[in-house]
Design a protein around this motif. Structure first.
Motif, PDB file in Angstrom:
ATOM      1  N   UNK B  48     -46.935 -85.288 -58.849  1.00 12.19           N
ATOM      2  CA  UNK B  48     -45.748 -84.504 -58.514  1.00 12.19           C
ATOM      3  C   UNK B  48     -45.714 -84.126 -57.038  1.00 12.19           C
ATOM      4  N   UNK B  49     -46.885 -83.946 -56.466  1.00 13.24           N
ATOM      5  CA  UNK B  49     -46.983 -83.561 -55.052  1.00 13.24           C
ATOM      6  C   UNK B  49     -46.680 -84.743 -54.135  1.00 13.24           C
ATOM      7  N   UNK B  50     -47.163 -85.912 -54.546  1.00 14.81           N
ATOM      8  CA  UNK B  50     -47.091 -87.081 -53.655  1.00 14.81           C
ATOM      9  C   UNK B  50     -45.652 -87.489 -53.363  1.00 14.81           C
ATOM     10  N   UNK B  51     -44.795 -87.401 -54.393  1.00 15.97           N
ATOM     11  CA  UNK B  51     -43.436 -87.917 -54.224  1.00 15.97           C
ATOM     12  C   UNK B  51     -42.671 -87.184 -53.112  1.00 15.97           C
ATOM     13  N   UNK B  56     -41.519 -86.160 -46.877  1.00 13.72           N
ATOM     14  CA  UNK B  56     -41.701 -85.348 -45.674  1.00 13.72           C
ATOM     15  C   UNK B  56     -42.385 -86.157 -44.581  1.00 13.72           C
ATOM     16  N   UNK B  57     -43.354 -86.947 -44.956  1.00 20.17           N
ATOM     17  CA  UNK B  57     -44.064 -87.787 -43.977  1.00 20.17           C
ATOM     18  C   UNK B  57     -43.096 -88.780 -43.350  1.00 20.17           C
ATOM     19  N   UNK B  58     -42.284 -89.398 -44.238  1.00 18.24           N
ATOM     20  CA  UNK B  58     -41.332 -90.387 -43.729  1.00 18.24           C
ATOM     21  C   UNK B  58     -40.350 -89.737 -42.754  1.00 18.24           C
ATOM     22  N   UNK B  59     -39.994 -88.500 -43.093  1.00 22.07           N
ATOM     23  CA  UNK B  59     -39.020 -87.818 -42.239  1.00 22.07           C
ATOM     24  C   UNK B  59     -39.628 -87.357 -40.909  1.00 22.07           C
ATOM     25  N   UNK B  60     -40.923 -87.385 -40.813  1.00 21.15           N
ATOM     26  CA  UNK B  60     -41.535 -87.096 -39.514  1.00 21.15           C
ATOM     27  C   UNK B  60     -41.149 -88.159 -38.504  1.00 21.15           C
ATOM     28  N   UNK B  61     -41.128 -89.428 -38.989  1.00 23.01           N
ATOM     29  CA  UNK B  61     -40.739 -90.531 -38.108  1.00 23.01           C
ATOM     30  C   UNK B  61     -39.234 -90.734 -38.104  1.00 23.01           C
ATOM     31  N   UNK B  68     -32.528 -89.893 -51.521  1.00 28.39           N
ATOM     32  CA  UNK B  68     -32.201 -90.744 -52.666  1.00 28.39           C
ATOM     33  C   UNK B  68     -33.011 -92.037 -52.631  1.00 28.39           C
ATOM     34  N   UNK B  69     -33.331 -92.473 -51.415  1.00 28.31           N
ATOM     35  CA  UNK B  69     -34.035 -93.747 -51.333  1.00 28.31           C
ATOM     36  C   UNK B  69     -35.442 -93.657 -51.947  1.00 28.31           C
ATOM     37  N   UNK B  70     -36.060 -92.535 -51.698  1.00 28.67           N
ATOM     38  CA  UNK B  70     -37.412 -92.399 -52.256  1.00 28.67           C
ATOM     39  C   UNK B  70     -37.343 -92.293 -53.789  1.00 28.67           C
ATOM     40  N   UNK B  71     -36.244 -91.703 -54.273  1.00 32.81           N
ATOM     41  CA  UNK B  71     -36.026 -91.636 -55.720  1.00 32.81           C
ATOM     42  C   UNK B  71     -35.853 -93.055 -56.287  1.00 32.81           C
ATOM     43  N   UNK B 562     -31.996 -81.663 -47.792  1.00 35.67           N
ATOM     44  CA  UNK B 562     -33.165 -81.179 -47.057  1.00 35.67           C
ATOM     45  C   UNK B 562     -34.437 -81.291 -47.894  1.00 35.67           C
ATOM     46  N   UNK B 563     -35.567 -81.029 -47.223  1.00 31.44           N
ATOM     47  CA  UNK B 563     -36.848 -81.166 -47.920  1.00 31.44           C
ATOM     48  C   UNK B 563     -36.934 -80.292 -49.161  1.00 31.44           C
ATOM     49  N   UNK B 564     -36.513 -79.045 -49.003  1.00 26.64           N
ATOM     50  CA  UNK B 564     -36.571 -78.125 -50.136  1.00 26.64           C
ATOM     51  C   UNK B 564     -35.670 -78.616 -51.271  1.00 26.64           C
ATOM     52  N   UNK B 565     -34.490 -79.105 -50.891  1.00 28.22           N
ATOM     53  CA  UNK B 565     -33.546 -79.583 -51.908  1.00 28.22           C
ATOM     54  C   UNK B 565     -34.138 -80.765 -52.686  1.00 28.22           C
ATOM     55  N   UNK B 566     -34.790 -81.663 -51.956  1.00 26.50           N
ATOM     56  CA  UNK B 566     -35.384 -82.831 -52.612  1.00 26.50           C
ATOM     57  C   UNK B 566     -36.416 -82.378 -53.647  1.00 26.50           C
TER      58      UNK B 566
END
Lengths: 396, 627
Positions: B48-51, B56-61, B68-71, B562-566
């Motif tokens: 649950x944490x990894x997803x 967040x990591x991807x959004x760093x770059x 939605x893409x990660x979903x 946003x991150x929280x929303x995801x």
């Protein structure tokens, strides 16, 4: 490299060993010790504030109890010696403290009544081929994980359907059913002690025998009182290990051994059953130890039944006992010197038959509940005239 | 960590059981719940944490990387993993091998991702791989019994089959539970002789599942044919291999679901003997329902006999057990004029159109058939008063057991809870309370996803159950359903991402469509049943998951992405799925039946639609609200 002194070497070795030894206990593979798993004691507890508001019709004041301070009572029937505050219910679920008085709620309200062959108890040396009128109310002072009667032993009296059968009616019903005896059985009769004792007294007056089929977890005083009207018993020696008693049955071993001694001293005919539970009660050394205790304290004449285990109730993840294990135990017990050793729950096996301990000839052949061969004359072997221990039919 | 924990959790589940619980004992509801939670929690929490963390990591770059893409990628993995396991791994390898193979891409991906720190990464990957390999090597060790030895072990697609040998005794275990051994003559004799002794001639027998010693007893009647139906080929292979049952003349071994076999067959039998465990699952319950009894009756000769047994009692018939046998008796009454219940460790139901003879030993004596147990013990164990006590205990008011309202399963639950002197009420009350508290803190969009997650998983359970009822337990197609329910998510999410700009209106439309789809399921089940092709049910599953997948990116867009929303939308979807699967399988279907389970899910979605409508009403003119 610095040379290691002897003292340092010993310290280091001790340190390493102290780490390695407990670590081994956590190594989960290899030989598994059944005894080492799960809780070590499953003994029951008093049910606080669980007594009914009012007594029901099937209540009677307890026979063996003491009043202590604060309206509390101490039940004296079994070694649990439940201390009950007003409104509490005993471990066996059948006894309550109502305003400082101990009452049994299992009096005249049996939930199971049947007429059984006496061999079913099992009693092989007590009037073979006779029928016994069997009664039980709810309740048990143990918590056996493999209880085959858990529907009545592990519930409270008001939780199930019952019939009304007060002692006088029970004796009448036994006579009507053609029983030669009344067996107090199925659940744990010690927990309906008052009902059992009153019925047994009346039964004796009417010429019926009284049989106690029990786990033997009873105090000496009530047992001695019961023995005055008792004709036979089958007492379950569940294992010869206190640890297993606590883990699988929720009881203790020593009080059961005391019961055997009392029955023996009072010359009550009794037979011993031992359920061979794989992984727990199937250690040949334990069987030898048990047989030696029996011989030293009770002598060789009390029949011993090794019963085959089948998965039941909560202990349903174990396989049945292999028949050869029972056969081996029978051989061990006979080699130790016990005269009559039987196998139970194994149909059509020679271990079901009775052989004269003197001449070795077949005395009683049992095909289930049929007895096609009966070679006793009164209480004597028809071949060598040896007295066979037990309570037998009159000489024909 | 994921790789290591996937192996460690399986090891923990297998090994810690005997440390926390008494060896050989079954465990009650709450200890099971706690044990499951603590052994699985580390892995599931990490998953649950990894997803969201990956996002967040991807959004760093790439700061505007769409949630939605990660979903979509997650769903792609889910579908691929589900298909890989259901159609490939389960046929070929054991659980630890499956974990090893399924985790190889993860190790590979990790090495690629962190290739710059090669030494540390390769060391970590090496350790992880070693642990995976260690699991494989310890596979058999973790299954060894405390008494005797493990002499056979295989994983079939239906479960784990193992054989333990203790001295001369062989015991067959399925999923760790002992089924029977080769020395249980009692059960074999009762199951065979109680029904067959009723017949004057025995030519054709149908045996649905078998256990030790049965064929030897059947052989005493010299039948022409014995059709032995066993769903799991591994079970029958093991039974023959270890001599638990013998091959006899006229024996046909059929590897198929028993009910499906009867539906397809036009053969008429003198006796149908069902030898199945207690109906604790929907799959087994199918053999104890009105439809099945009707099917069996149609395959019986006029003098034929149907027999089966359920768990019995020694000296007292407890209430849940009484209700169970009453329900069965009342269900059978519509098809058989004469039903005799015989007590014992198992209660046997002997059902015929002709009178049933109670004195079994006398019938066996007439036929000159010898037995070890029945002949010797019947009169003592099955006295007239015990037989009468049992037959008089039947309560004629107990409702019947049916496919779509499995009363027996409900009673099995009651019996199980009675055995452990516990109740699930506290658990469900706590769960409901937690849900209510959760609802207070979530947004309307999250509630929509919660309800959709619940609906998808609930409808998946319903479809699997309906499918089993109509088409039998066919593993391949059950796997197909599970895969289809996952497969729809990905294109749905893709489309939802494309149209997410249309916002809340699309949520309303898809909610409405979900309600329509679920509503359409009722007439499909009622009137279509097995007359409809399998593809209809698969299309339904795909449709539901497509809509679910569609809603996720739309709801996410509404929440701002946003991150929280995801994190919160993922959580809502997953929590809904967990609640949906639990309530549908444990509460709705057993207590209210399939149709009311569908109605319950529709009601949930209507609430979701109302929630959406209220929000919608605030932001657009009321006239458009007619949606």
């Amino acid at each position: 490299m610095q040379k290691l002194s002897r003292r340092k070497f010993l310290y280091c070795s001790a340190g390493l060993l102290s780490v390695a030894c407990p670590a081994q206990a956590f190594w989960p593979f290899g030989e598994k010790e059944s005894h080492a798993s799960g809780p070590v004691d499953i003994r029951g507890r008093v049910f606080k504030n669980d007594a009914p508001q009012t007594l029901w019709k099937w209540s009677r004041e307890g026979f063996h109890y003491k009043k202590i301070e604060g309206g509390k009572v101490v039940c004296g029937i079994c070694p649990n010696r439940c201390i009950l505050a007003p409104g509490d219910r005993s471990v066996c679920r059948s006894r309550v403290n109502m305003n400082g008085t101990l009452y049994s709620l299992a009096y005249g309200n049996p939930c199971s009544v049947n007429t059984d062959p006496i061999e079913k108890k099992p009693l092989y040396h007590f009037k073979p081929k006779s029928k016994t009128f069997s009664v039980a109310t709810t309740g048990c002072n143990f918590r056996c994980l493999n209880c085959q009667n858990w529907e009545i032993s592990q519930v409270k009296p008001h939780e199930i359907r019952h019939i009304e059968l007060f002692p006088k009616n029970a004796v009448q019903a036994a006579q009507d059913a053609g029983g030669k005896s009344i067996a107090y059985t199925y659940s744990e009769p010690t927990t309906f002690f008052e009902y059992m004792l009153d019925t047994a007294r009346l039964a004796r007056e009417k010429g019926l025998a009284n049989l106690w089929i029990s786990n033997g977890y009873i105090n000496k005083k009530p047992l001695v009182e019961l023995c005055k009207v008792l004709d036979g018993a089958n007492v379950n020696l569940k294992s010869f290990s206190d640890a297993i008693y606590r883990k699988l049955n929720g009881g203790r071993l020593q009080p059961v051994l005391n019961t055997f001694k009392t029955l023996h001293e009072l010359k009550i005919h009794f037979e011993i059953t031992n359920l061979v539970v794989p992984g727990y009660v199937d250690d040949p050394e334990m069987v030898k130890e048990m047989c030696r205790w029996i011989l030293d304290n009770l002598g060789p004449d009390h029949p011993l039944h090794f019963l085959r285990f089948f998965p039941r109730y909560k202990l349903d993840r174990l396989p049945p006992t292999p028949v050869s294990a029972l056969e081996r135990f029978r051989e061990i017990a006979m080699a130790e010197g016990i005269h009559y050793v039987y196998l139970g729950n194994v149909p059509n096996h020679k271990g079901n038959h009775t052989y004269c301990h003197q001449c070795g000839k077949l005395l009683i052949e049992r095909q289930g509940y049929y007895i096609p061969t009966y070679n006793l004359d009164g209480n004597r072997c028809r071949f060598c005239n040896t007295i066979i221990p037990g309570v037998w039919q009159s000489k024909t | 960590m994921l790789v290591v924990l996937s192996t460690v959790q399986i090891l923990a589940i297998r090994v810690l059981r005997d440390i926390f619980f008494i060896h050989g004992s079954s465990v009650g509801f709450y200890p099971t719940l706690a044990y499951t939670f603590f052994t699985i929690a580390p892995y599931t929490l990490l998953v649950g944490f990894v997803l969201p963390y990956s996002l967040f990591i991807l959004r760093n770059d790439t700061p505007d990387y769409p949630g939605a893409r990660i979903y979509i990628m997650d769903n792609l993995g889910d579908t691929g993993g589900g298909a890989l396991f259901s159609f490939v791994l389960v046929y070929l390898v054991t659980p630890f091998w499956a974990i090893l193979l399924a985790n190889l891409p993860l190790i590979f991906a990790t090495c690629l991702l962190f290739s710059r720190r090669s030494a540390v990464v390769f060391l970590a990957a090496g350790i992880a791989f070693s642990i995976l390999l260690g699991g494989v090597l310890l596979e058999r060790e973790t299954l060894k019994p405390s008494v005797g030895e493990l002499i056979y072990y295989s994983e079939s697609r239906y479960g784990r089959v193992a054989v333990h040998r203790d001295a001369e005794q062989y015991t067959l275990l399925s999923d760790g539970v002992p089924l029977f051994s080769n020395q249980n003559v009692n059960m074999a004799e009762e199951a065979i002789h109680y029904p067959l002794s009723q017949l004057s001639r025995v030519q054709h027998i149908l045996l649905i599942s078998a256990e030790g010693g049965m064929m030897a007893e059947i052989e005493k009647y010299q039948p022409e044919t014995v059709d032995y139906v066993e769903l799991d080929p591994q079970i029958s292979t093991v039974l023959f291999k270890f001599g638990l049952i013998n091959k006899i003349s006229g024996l046909n071994v059929i590897h198929q679901d028993g009910r499906a076999f009867l539906t397809e067959s036009d053969k008429i039998y003198d006796a149908i003997i069902i030898n199945l465990p207690e109906p604790t699952t929907f799959q087994i319950n199918r053999f104890f329902t009105d439809r099945f009894f009707s099917l069996a009756k149609n395959h019986l000769a006029p003098h034929g006999v149907l027999s089966f047994s359920i768990q019995g009692f020694d000296n007292y018939l407890a209430e849940p057990q009484r209700q169970k046998l009453s329900s069965l008796y009342n269900t059978l009454m519509d098809y058989f004029e004469h039903i005799l219940l015989l007590p014992g460790h198992n209660i046997f139901f002997i059902c015929r159109s002709l009178p049933v003879e109670m004195d079994i030993p006398a019938r066996l004596a007439q036929k000159k058939i010898s037995t070890r147990y029945v002949g010797a013990f019947f009169y003592g164990n099955l006295t007239q008063e015990r037989i009468e006590y049992l037959n008089e205990a039947v309560d004629p008011t107990t409702p019947k057991n049916s496919d779509d309202s499995p009363r027996l399963i409900r009673l099995m639950f009651s019996q199980w809870f009675a055995k452990f002197a516990t109740s699930p009420v506290g658990f469900f009350a706590a769960l409901s309370l937690l849900c209510l508290i959760y609802f207070v803190f979530i947004t309307k969009e999250e509630f929509v996803l919660f309800s959709t997650g619940a609906m998808v998983m609930g409808s998946e359970i319903i479809i699997i159950f309906v499918f089993e009822i109509f088409f039998g337990y066919i593993y391949f197609q059950i796997g197909m359903i599970v895969t289809v329910f996952l497969a729809g998510l990905m294109p749905g999410a893709f489309l939802g991402d494309r149209f997410s700009g249309h916002g809340i209106r699309l949520i309303g439309i898809t909610d409405s469509l979900l309600i329509v789809l679920m509503g359409a399921l009722v007439p499909v089940i009622w009137y279509g049943g097995d007359r409809l092709p399998v593809t209809v049910y698969l299309a339904f599953g795909f449709g539901v998951s497509l809509l679910c997948g569609f809603q996720f990116p739309v709801a996410l867009a509404l929440r701002g992405g946003g991150n929280s929303a995801v994190t919160r939308t993922f959580s809502a979807d997953l929590i809904g799925a967990a609640v949906g699967i639990l309530f549908t399988s444990v509460v709705l279907i057993p207590w209210f039946g399939i149709i009311w389970a569908v109605a319950g899910l529709i009601a949930l979605k209507i609430i979701s639609l109302l929630v959406v409508s209220i929000r919608y009403a605030k932001i657009i003119p009321k006239k458009i609200l007619i949606l």
